[in-house]
Design a protein around this motif. Structure first.
Motif, PDB file in Angstrom:
ATOM      1  N   TRP A  16       0.846  -1.187   0.000  1.00  0.00           N
ATOM      2  CA  TRP A  16       0.000   0.000   0.000  1.00  0.00           C
ATOM      3  C   TRP A  16       0.882   1.237   0.000  1.00  0.00           C
ATOM      4  N   SER A  30     -17.584   7.506   0.764  1.00  0.00           N
ATOM      5  CA  SER A  30     -17.663   6.106   1.176  1.00  0.00           C
ATOM      6  C   SER A  30     -18.176   5.229   0.044  1.00  0.00           C
ATOM      7  N   LEU A  34     -15.383   4.723  -2.564  1.00  0.00           N
ATOM      8  CA  LEU A  34     -14.337   3.809  -2.106  1.00  0.00           C
ATOM      9  C   LEU A  34     -14.820   2.367  -2.079  1.00  0.00           C
ATOM     10  N   SER A  35     -16.083   2.141  -1.781  1.00  0.00           N
ATOM     11  CA  SER A  35     -16.616   0.784  -1.698  1.00  0.00           C
ATOM     12  C   SER A  35     -16.606   0.072  -3.045  1.00  0.00           C
ATOM     13  N   ASP A  68     -11.557  -1.602  -5.089  1.00  0.00           N
ATOM     14  CA  ASP A  68     -10.876  -2.507  -4.168  1.00  0.00           C
ATOM     15  C   ASP A  68      -9.436  -2.100  -3.855  1.00  0.00           C
ATOM     16  N   ASP A  69      -8.777  -1.402  -4.786  1.00  0.00           N
ATOM     17  CA  ASP A  69      -7.371  -1.070  -4.555  1.00  0.00           C
ATOM     18  C   ASP A  69      -7.179   0.311  -3.946  1.00  0.00           C
ATOM     19  N   LYS A 102      -8.311   2.423  -0.491  1.00  0.00           N
ATOM     20  CA  LYS A 102      -8.973   2.306   0.808  1.00  0.00           C
ATOM     21  C   LYS A 102      -8.441   3.345   1.783  1.00  0.00           C
TER      22      LYS A 102
END
Length: 204
Positions: free
Chosen positions: A43, A113, A116-117, A120-121, A123
């Motif tokens: 990350w 939110s 972002l949901s 997947d990459d 967060k």
């Protein structure tokens, strides 16, 4: 000693911070999972390379990278005043990259939110989960150092300006601001000071 000039690739990285969604005292940072070498699978702070022609106006690169890579809505930022500095040293990236780092604030909204949901990459992680602040997660390259410097820069800026309002949407109160100041300054060497000093700062 040689006079040959090295080829240096210029990049931009972003330290995008928000307050914890649970309302507990703490900061969160937006991170992206690397899908290619070097440091694949780790990350890192989101960012990208500066294209030819953008090096004379980094704002063009900033807007392009934010639009193409993040796709997360941000309130208006003052990027020219939110530059942390340039990071470049031997061995930080085998591609010989110098990166200009900026910090920005994200208001904690349902819209973000939702974005972002579906990605997947990308967060948001608690800053406390990172190795730099006692956690076990280590970021790629020297991004831990960038994060630390960005929080220091943010903290110093908040002592002079009403920057903390960017943590919130259109509605917030004095208690919200106090919470934001206490949270950020908890991660730096800044001191909160007296109640009267805080009141003067809010009035500004």
């Amino acid at each position: 000693m040689t006079t040959e000039r090295p080829r240096i690739n210029l990049a931009i990285d972003f330290v995008l911070l928000t307050l914890t969604s649970e309302g507990k005292e703490g900061l969160e940072v937006l991170l992206i999972e690397r899908v290619s070498e070097p440091e694949i699978g780790k990350w890192s702070l989101p960012g990208g390379f500066v294209y030819s022609g953008e090096d004379t106006d980094l704002n063009k690169a900033i807007l392009r990278i934010l639009e193409n890579k993040l796709k997360v809505p941000l309130d208006e930022q003052e990027w020219d005043k939110q530059q942390v500095g340039c990071f470049y040293k031997e061995g930080r990236d085998k591609r010989n990259v110098a990166t200009v780092v900026y910090w920005g604030l994200i208001s904690n909204t349902a819209e973000i939110s939702e974005k972002l949901s579906s990605n997947d990459d990308l967060k948001i992680f608690p800053v406390d989960s990172l190795k730099l602040f006692g956690g076990n997660k280590k970021l790629a390259f020297d991004h831990n150092e960038m994060l630390e410097k960005a929080i220091e820069h943010l903290s110093e800026t908040m002592e002079r300006k009403s920057t903390a309002t960017k943590f919130f949407g259109e509605k917030f109160n004095t208690n919200d601001l106090r919470f934001a100041y206490e949270t950020v300054w908890n991660y730096s060497d800044s001191t909160f000071g007296s109640k009267s000093n805080f009141t003067q700062l809010v009035k500004k």
